[in-house]
Design a protein around this motif. Sequence first.
Motif, PDB file in Angstrom:
ATOM      1  N   ALA A 289       0.765  -1.072  -0.167  1.00  0.00           N
ATOM      2  CA  ALA A 289       0.078  -0.140   0.028  1.00  0.00           C
ATOM      3  C   ALA A 289       0.972   1.291   0.017  1.00  0.00           C
ATOM      4  CB  ALA A 289      -1.012  -0.028   1.206  1.00  0.00           C
ATOM      5  N   PRO A 290       0.716   2.179  -0.813  1.00  0.00           N
ATOM      6  CA  PRO A 290       1.371   3.357  -1.160  1.00  0.00           C
ATOM      7  C   PRO A 290       1.353   4.343   0.104  1.00  0.00           C
ATOM      8  CG  PRO A 290       0.397   3.123  -2.992  1.00  0.00           C
ATOM      9  CD  PRO A 290      -0.265   2.025  -2.204  1.00  0.00           C
ATOM     10  N   SER A 291       0.270   4.401   0.819  1.00  0.00           N
ATOM     11  CA  SER A 291       0.062   5.237   1.978  1.00  0.00           C
ATOM     12  C   SER A 291       0.932   5.135   3.139  1.00  0.00           C
ATOM     13  CB  SER A 291      -1.409   5.228   2.447  1.00  0.00           C
ATOM     14  OG  SER A 291      -1.691   4.021   2.986  1.00  0.00           O
ATOM     15  N   LYS A 292       1.541   3.742   3.316  1.00  0.00           N
ATOM     16  CA  LYS A 292       2.175   3.503   4.566  1.00  0.00           C
ATOM     17  C   LYS A 292       1.599   3.445   5.666  1.00  0.00           C
ATOM     18  CE  LYS A 292       6.158   3.507   1.995  1.00  0.00           C
ATOM     19  NZ  LYS A 292       6.445   2.073   1.348  1.00  0.00           N
ATOM     20  N   MET A 293       0.140   3.595   5.478  1.00  0.00           N
ATOM     21  CA  MET A 293      -0.651   3.644   6.805  1.00  0.00           C
ATOM     22  C   MET A 293      -1.100   1.924   7.221  1.00  0.00           C
ATOM     23  SD  MET A 293      -3.758   5.447   7.667  1.00  0.00           S
ATOM     24  CE  MET A 293      -5.452   4.869   8.653  1.00  0.00           C
ATOM     25  N   PHE A 294      -1.314   1.897   8.488  1.00  0.00           N
ATOM     26  CA  PHE A 294      -1.614   0.478   8.994  1.00  0.00           C
ATOM     27  C   PHE A 294      -2.575   0.358  10.191  1.00  0.00           C
ATOM     28  CE2 PHE A 294       1.934   2.618  11.338  1.00  0.00           C
ATOM     29  CZ  PHE A 294       1.786   2.108  12.610  1.00  0.00           C
ATOM     30  N   ILE A 295      -2.970  -0.958  10.110  1.00  0.00           N
ATOM     31  CA  ILE A 295      -3.907  -0.955  11.246  1.00  0.00           C
ATOM     32  C   ILE A 295      -3.002  -1.436  12.650  1.00  0.00           C
ATOM     33  CG2 ILE A 295      -5.635  -2.619  12.482  1.00  0.00           C
ATOM     34  CD1 ILE A 295      -6.865  -2.699   9.437  1.00  0.00           C
ATOM     35  N   ASP A 296      -3.072  -0.778  13.562  1.00  0.00           N
ATOM     36  CA  ASP A 296      -2.575  -1.045  14.840  1.00  0.00           C
ATOM     37  C   ASP A 296      -3.592  -2.042  15.623  1.00  0.00           C
ATOM     38  OD1 ASP A 296      -0.813  -1.201  17.059  1.00  0.00           O
ATOM     39  OD2 ASP A 296      -1.713   0.653  17.752  1.00  0.00           O
ATOM     40  N   LEU A 297      -3.290  -3.210  15.521  1.00  0.00           N
ATOM     41  CA  LEU A 297      -4.465  -4.224  16.206  1.00  0.00           C
ATOM     42  C   LEU A 297      -3.767  -4.656  17.619  1.00  0.00           C
ATOM     43  CD1 LEU A 297      -6.958  -5.898  15.336  1.00  0.00           C
ATOM     44  CD2 LEU A 297      -5.515  -7.720  14.781  1.00  0.00           C
ATOM     45  N   VAL A 298      -4.860  -4.309  18.391  1.00  0.00           N
ATOM     46  CA  VAL A 298      -4.366  -4.572  19.890  1.00  0.00           C
ATOM     47  C   VAL A 298      -5.258  -5.275  20.531  1.00  0.00           C
ATOM     48  CG1 VAL A 298      -3.894  -3.306  22.061  1.00  0.00           C
ATOM     49  CG2 VAL A 298      -3.467  -2.446  19.878  1.00  0.00           C
ATOM     50  N   GLN A 299      -4.915  -6.210  21.493  1.00  0.00           N
ATOM     51  CA  GLN A 299      -5.683  -7.179  22.418  1.00  0.00           C
ATOM     52  C   GLN A 299      -5.051  -6.694  23.662  1.00  0.00           C
ATOM     53  OE1 GLN A 299      -5.676 -11.566  22.424  1.00  0.00           O
ATOM     54  NE2 GLN A 299      -6.450 -11.434  24.300  1.00  0.00           N
ATOM     55  N   TRP A 300      -5.953  -6.030  24.402  1.00  0.00           N
ATOM     56  CA  TRP A 300      -5.690  -5.669  25.972  1.00  0.00           C
ATOM     57  C   TRP A 300      -5.745  -7.022  26.880  1.00  0.00           C
ATOM     58  CZ3 TRP A 300      -4.036  -0.870  27.857  1.00  0.00           C
ATOM     59  CH2 TRP A 300      -3.949   0.245  26.952  1.00  0.00           C
ATOM     60  N   LEU A 301      -4.855  -7.182  27.666  1.00  0.00           N
ATOM     61  CA  LEU A 301      -4.689  -8.388  28.494  1.00  0.00           C
ATOM     62  C   LEU A 301      -5.100  -7.821  29.807  1.00  0.00           C
ATOM     63  CD1 LEU A 301      -1.560 -10.073  26.966  1.00  0.00           C
ATOM     64  CD2 LEU A 301      -3.746 -10.511  26.518  1.00  0.00           C
ATOM     65  N   GLU A 302      -4.471  -6.610  30.345  1.00  0.00           N
ATOM     66  CA  GLU A 302      -4.817  -6.124  31.602  1.00  0.00           C
ATOM     67  C   GLU A 302      -4.517  -4.592  31.628  1.00  0.00           C
ATOM     68  OE1 GLU A 302      -5.687  -7.706  34.026  1.00  0.00           O
ATOM     69  OE2 GLU A 302      -5.788  -5.772  35.341  1.00  0.00           O
ATOM     70  N   PRO A 303      -5.674  -3.911  31.461  1.00  0.00           N
ATOM     71  CA  PRO A 303      -6.979  -4.262  31.577  1.00  0.00           C
ATOM     72  C   PRO A 303      -7.383  -5.142  30.301  1.00  0.00           C
ATOM     73  CG  PRO A 303      -7.098  -1.982  31.476  1.00  0.00           C
ATOM     74  CD  PRO A 303      -5.497  -2.413  31.491  1.00  0.00           C
TER      75      PRO A 303
END
Lengths: 161, 161
Positions: free
Chosen positions: A62-76
């Motif tokens: 993808a030219p934009s260099k944008m991304f999804i920062d996918l996060v699973q919180w464990l605590e909290p």
Amino acid sequence: MIEDFQHVCITCRDLETSVRFYERLGLEVIEPVSELNEEAIARAFQTSTGHVKVLHLAPPGAPSKMFIDLVQWLEPASTGEAYPAANHIGINHLAFRVSDVKATTTALRERAASVFSVRNRNVSDLCEPSSPPIPMECSFNSSNGSRGKRLPDGASCYTCS
Amino acid sequence: MIEDFQHVCITCRDLETSVRFYERLGLEVIEPVSELNEEAIARAFQTSTGHVKVLHLAPPGAPSKMFIDLVQWLEPASTGEAYPAANHIGINHLAFRVSDVKATTTALRERAASVFSVRNRNVSDLCEPSSPPIPMECSFNSSNGSRGKRLPDGASCYTCS
């Protein structure tokens, strides 16, 4: 001072399940999963602790260099439900640019039949039925963003929360 | 098939108030406000009606061509509250790329003092106190997305919902 968008952060219930979902969409992991437990994260996000699993996803090349920062919180722990409707206040959905909406929706149905169903010629419903389900809403647009063309040409896709 | 990100849709309570907020951030309107009342919108978003006010915003000259699709729903009206915390499941925040986080936060404080307060050296709180308040969360990142650098270098900014 703001040069461009950088990422959208999606908080998910279960990282491994969510990654499979995004990979079925055609995104790729550009930074592998890591587990962090840092006071800086808690400070940054004003949470009691900062224990998370996180990875980055983007469309290949993808030219934009944008991304999804996918996060699973464990605590909290990750908690709550994604917005139930388009008129719910907040960052409501994420849209991808595709070269051909029809071809994309067809390919996605073939690749991920269990999660993809077309409701009408304009709208496709993308729903991950597994448990835990995936929190994400996205839409596909082949137009350049012109509103007049966006809905007729676009396939809006939603996941259940 | 997915070539890139195209836009993020933010549902807001009051379009005019929200636009002023984003303009203070430095974004510009790239497609002016229009009011739409279309059955196609209702179909696409599975709402009872599709009566909205909408405009597009982007950082000036942003190479990504990505934009914010800012929408105020009139019928059904915008409703609800934005996610209250980072560990809430859904599209949780939006991040912008800046050349210099410190300079950006300083400039924003000067430009929009009423909405910007620094909580610590890493985290800045961006909160629109006006009524109706603005639903948006964003963070600024000067890094290339490396997690190790992101939080120490980044200024995360949140608006109240």
